[in-house]
Scaffold this motif. Sequence first.
Motif: not given
Length: 286
Positions: A129-157
Amino acid sequence: MKVSVIIPTFNRAYCLERAIDSVLNQSYRDFEIIVIDDGSTDETESLLQKLLERSAQLRYYKIENSGVSRARNLGVSKSSGEWIGFLDSDDCWHSHKLQRQIDFIHSNPKVQLVHAHEKWVRNGKEVKIPKRYQKSGGDIFIRSLDQCMISPSVALLSRNLFQRYNGFREDYLVCEDYDLWLKITSEYEVGFIDEPLCTKYGGHEDQLSMKYFAMDYFRVKSMQWILENRELEISKKLALLDMLIKKGSVLITGYLKHGNFKDLHEVKSIVESASQIKCSLLKEKL
């Protein structure tokens, strides 16, 4: 703590059983599975009738083809769990996925959404997985502007969080997940488990991301909504404006190059407005 697992599907009889089995084989057992067949014309219905005989935890609804957002939202409306998990029908969960996330929630009771790393398989082979697609937690708003940083198949909400934002936008052909996660991350930090909990299979032609061009149109629309409806701190607002202007400008260039004028005026207007807001903010900082 009951989890409702929502699986939307359309003409994926070839891989749907693998996805369902990955849920049925979870070490955590307090769940229900709701499959929404979005108007399939292949063998999906006969496959599901067979699978229904194997598990009382599985339910199935068939609707006219309405898109993945409608299917997911309907699945949630038919469910009863306190927590909601989504699984695309071409992906599969690792056997301890739910247990890891439930344990995390118990240890972090304020968390409303938790996700994790994933494995990528393309054309039968695992890929890095390329570095720019690596997931992370906490405050990820700015990272989420460019592309989807949470995969629906992995999210639990939590159900409350999902309902607060009225689920996925049903008028979006694509990027409906980007839109929902951006709304959530503009107000909440997210939990994260630093290990792969899902395998995502790619490379097949029926993936939505391979069907649509100019997907950034929907991202620009989502950023515009955030700009109009959120009170962001100035660093986040400037980051949003920069990304909106960048993506909008690329769209405009593409529209002009290919003679696609359908959305040209709308995107131009959004970019011009964002540029004016950015100039005003920068003047205020001086």
